[in-house]
Scaffold this motif. Structure first.
Motif, PDB file in Angstrom:
ATOM      1  N   TYR A   1     -67.509 -55.838  92.974  1.00 42.23           N
ATOM      2  CA  TYR A   1     -67.153 -57.199  92.581  1.00 42.23           C
ATOM      3  C   TYR A   1     -67.458 -58.160  93.729  1.00 42.23           C
ATOM      4  O   TYR A   1     -67.521 -57.776  94.898  1.00 42.23           O
ATOM      5  N   TRP A   2     -67.667 -59.423  93.371  1.00 41.07           N
ATOM      6  CA  TRP A   2     -67.777 -60.477  94.366  1.00 41.07           C
ATOM      7  C   TRP A   2     -66.371 -60.802  94.873  1.00 41.07           C
ATOM      8  O   TRP A   2     -65.481 -61.133  94.089  1.00 41.07           O
ATOM      9  N   ASP A   3     -66.168 -60.718  96.159  1.00 43.92           N
ATOM     10  CA  ASP A   3     -64.847 -61.017  96.733  1.00 43.92           C
ATOM     11  C   ASP A   3     -64.755 -62.528  96.974  1.00 43.92           C
ATOM     12  O   ASP A   3     -65.032 -63.026  98.068  1.00 43.92           O
ATOM     13  N   THR A   4     -64.351 -63.232  95.945  1.00 40.25           N
ATOM     14  CA  THR A   4     -64.302 -64.700  96.016  1.00 40.25           C
ATOM     15  C   THR A   4     -63.099 -65.200  96.816  1.00 40.25           C
ATOM     16  O   THR A   4     -62.997 -66.395  97.090  1.00 40.25           O
TER      17      THR A   4
ATOM     18  N   LEU B   1     -74.256 -59.033 100.592  1.00 42.76           N
ATOM     19  CA  LEU B   1     -73.649 -60.368 100.578  1.00 42.76           C
ATOM     20  C   LEU B   1     -74.720 -61.397 100.245  1.00 42.76           C
ATOM     21  O   LEU B   1     -75.914 -61.174 100.436  1.00 42.76           O
TER      22      LEU B   1
ATOM     23  N   THR C   1     -64.298 -65.458 101.240  1.00 42.42           N
ATOM     24  CA  THR C   1     -65.623 -66.046 101.461  1.00 42.42           C
ATOM     25  C   THR C   1     -65.619 -66.843 102.759  1.00 42.42           C
ATOM     26  O   THR C   1     -64.572 -67.079 103.375  1.00 42.42           O
TER      27      THR C   1
ATOM     28  N   TRP D   1     -70.185 -58.889  98.602  1.00 45.19           N
ATOM     29  CA  TRP D   1     -70.089 -57.998  97.441  1.00 45.19           C
ATOM     30  C   TRP D   1     -69.385 -56.721  97.905  1.00 45.19           C
ATOM     31  O   TRP D   1     -69.800 -56.071  98.855  1.00 45.19           O
TER      32      TRP D   1
ATOM     33  N   VAL E   1     -69.564 -69.756  94.936  1.00 43.78           N
ATOM     34  CA  VAL E   1     -68.672 -68.891  94.149  1.00 43.78           C
ATOM     35  C   VAL E   1     -68.827 -69.181  92.667  1.00 43.78           C
ATOM     36  O   VAL E   1     -68.906 -68.274  91.839  1.00 43.78           O
TER      37      VAL E   1
ATOM     38  N   LEU F   1     -72.059 -67.743  91.381  1.00 43.20           N
ATOM     39  CA  LEU F   1     -72.069 -66.279  91.281  1.00 43.20           C
ATOM     40  C   LEU F   1     -71.304 -65.757  90.073  1.00 43.20           C
ATOM     41  O   LEU F   1     -71.498 -64.618  89.660  1.00 43.20           O
TER      42      LEU F   1
ATOM     43  N   THR G   1     -67.957 -53.934 102.119  1.00 44.04           N
ATOM     44  CA  THR G   1     -69.032 -54.902 101.930  1.00 44.04           C
ATOM     45  C   THR G   1     -70.379 -54.196 102.086  1.00 44.04           C
ATOM     46  O   THR G   1     -70.716 -53.738 103.174  1.00 44.04           O
TER      47      THR G   1
ATOM     48  N   PRO H   1     -74.998 -58.079  92.275  1.00 45.51           N
ATOM     49  CA  PRO H   1     -76.046 -58.524  93.204  1.00 45.51           C
ATOM     50  C   PRO H   1     -77.440 -58.047  92.837  1.00 45.51           C
ATOM     51  O   PRO H   1     -78.422 -58.645  93.264  1.00 45.51           O
TER      52      PRO H   1
ATOM     53  N   VAL I   1     -70.678 -65.148 100.467  1.00 44.11           N
ATOM     54  CA  VAL I   1     -69.787 -64.413  99.556  1.00 44.11           C
ATOM     55  C   VAL I   1     -70.151 -62.926  99.635  1.00 44.11           C
ATOM     56  O   VAL I   1     -71.299 -62.559  99.381  1.00 44.11           O
TER      57      VAL I   1
END
Length: 401
Positions: free
Chosen positions: A27-30, A60, A33, A184, A78, A81, A57, A87, A182
């Motif tokens: 997941y994108w770690d929003t 990114l 960031t 990933w 964000v 994305l 991570t 990604p 951001v």
């Protein structure tokens, strides 16, 4: 007509993003960031350190936008994305990169470099040297969006931070830079199982005693590693004491062997090790190893057959007879148990039953290829050295001729 083609292209691109989103687990770690807006004077250099990159991570995305006076970003990285949840979609050529970079930017430009440690970043500030950078953009740009993918130098190893060094390409005017990063998070990597940690587990798998007995060594190694990784994080794994790590190893070893279809190989290895200890005079240790494995729930014939052999050679005839009675019925069909059964009969006044079994299987071979007759003679010699009564031995030898 042109609008229709563009619409089709856009829908196709989005569908590709959705498809690729299903190919990775992460997941994108929003929430963690890096977002910085800063001024850069004409000819000035500045280094921006990213926020700590979360464990796990593996990739990114960064976006750099240079703005003229009074301009605003159309949307945050964000927000962009959210339309590309994986990604891999960004790395599929120009479409993803253009989509990420599609925001207002001015005519001002800058060059920049990315560093993996603070010393190299400070060297860049003082001497303009970027030889040790993991990525360099020497062509002045007013915007750039890029995926730093797993395996590339900037994220080839777990990083705590990255340092972005910027240099203004303006001769006179100050410029504003909007910088966004951001990360990933790979679900598996977030548990601490990096490439080096996996190699540590692979080496552990190769050091297991059973490993030398296996036919499918590579399959066992891969499955063992997966079993350990599924059961604990690397952080918790490193905290285990010797006894706890041993228990984890046994559990994962059994499950891996079950999946590869070689679970009995473990019993063969334990039986071989125990019998070697027994023959070296470590009688209690050898017998105890077999008893412990049987009591743990393992019911393979080789364990019972070896334990009976140890009991007989140590002249514990009653225990050998009891062990024979306690052997599971399905294990009794194994040729090794038939031999153990014949031996027990020989020393419990059941000579006729013993002779019948010795003769019945005289033409067969054991799983290791050794002929029945040869193994009987080896065992009789061992019994003779142990001081067991030999009055029937000559008759059995003639029976096998």
């Amino acid at each position: 007509m042109k609008m229709k083609r563009n619409a089709v292209l856009w829908i196709t691109t989005l569908s590709l993003f959705v498809t690729y989103a299903q190919t990775k687990k992460g997941y994108w770690d929003t929430m963690r960031t890096t977002t910085e807006t800063f001024d850069l004077r004409a000819g000035e250099k500045k280094v921006i350190k990213t926020n700590p990159l979360p464990e796990g991570t593996t990739e990114l995305v960064y976006r750099i936008t240079l703005l003229d006076d009074n301009q605003k970003m159309s949307s945050s990285l964000v927000a962009v994305l959210k339309a590309i949840p994986d990604p891999t979609g960004i790395a599929q050529g120009a479409a993803g990169a253009v989509f990420l970079a599609s925001t207002i930017s001015g005519k001002d430009k800058a060059t920049f470099s990315i560093f993996t440690n603070e010393n190299d970043a400070n060297t860049y500030l003082t001497s303009d040297q970027s030889a040790n950078a993991c990525y360099v953009q020497n062509t002045p740009v007013n915007k750039e969006a890029r995926l730093l993918a797993a395996g590339q130098l900037c994220v080839a190893e777990p990083r705590t931070n990255l340092w972005f060094g910027f240099k203004s390409d303006n001769w006179l005017m100050q410029q504003k830079v909007v910088f966004e990063v951001v990360p990933w998070i790979d679900n598996e990597a977030s548990r601490g199982w990096t490439e080096s940690a996996r190699k540590e587990l692979s080496n552990w798998a190769k050091k297991r005693e059973v490993y030398a007995f296996l036919v499918q060594k590579e399959d066992f190694q891969v499955t063992f590693v997966k079993q350990v990784m599924a059961k604990t994080t690397y952080f918790n794994y490193k905290k285990l004491d010797a006894a706890e790590r041993n228990q984890l190893g046994i559990l994962c070893e059994k499950e891996a062997l079950h999946r590869t279809g070689e679970l009995e190989k473990r019993s063969e290895q334990i039986a071989s090790t125990a019998f070697t200890l027994f023959n070296k005079g470590k009688t209690e240790e050898g017998i105890g190893k077999l008893q412990a494995e049987i009591h743990s729930g393992t019911k393979d014939a080789v364990l019972y057959a070896t334990l009976i052999q140890c009991y007989l050679q140590s002249r514990q005839i009653t225990k050998a007879a009891t062990c024979l009675k306690e052997t599971p019925q399905n294990a009794m069909e194994d040729l090794r148990m038939k031999l153990a059964e014949a031996h027990v009969y020989l020393f419990t006044d059941n000579e006729s039953e013993a002779k019948a079994l010795y003769k019945k299987y005289a033409s067969q071979n054991f799983p290791n290829g050794k002929p029945w007759k040869e193994q009987v003679l080896i065992d009789l010699n061992a019994f003779e050295r142990s001081g067991l009564p030999t009055n029937q031995f000559a008759k059995i030898k003639r029976l096998l001729e």
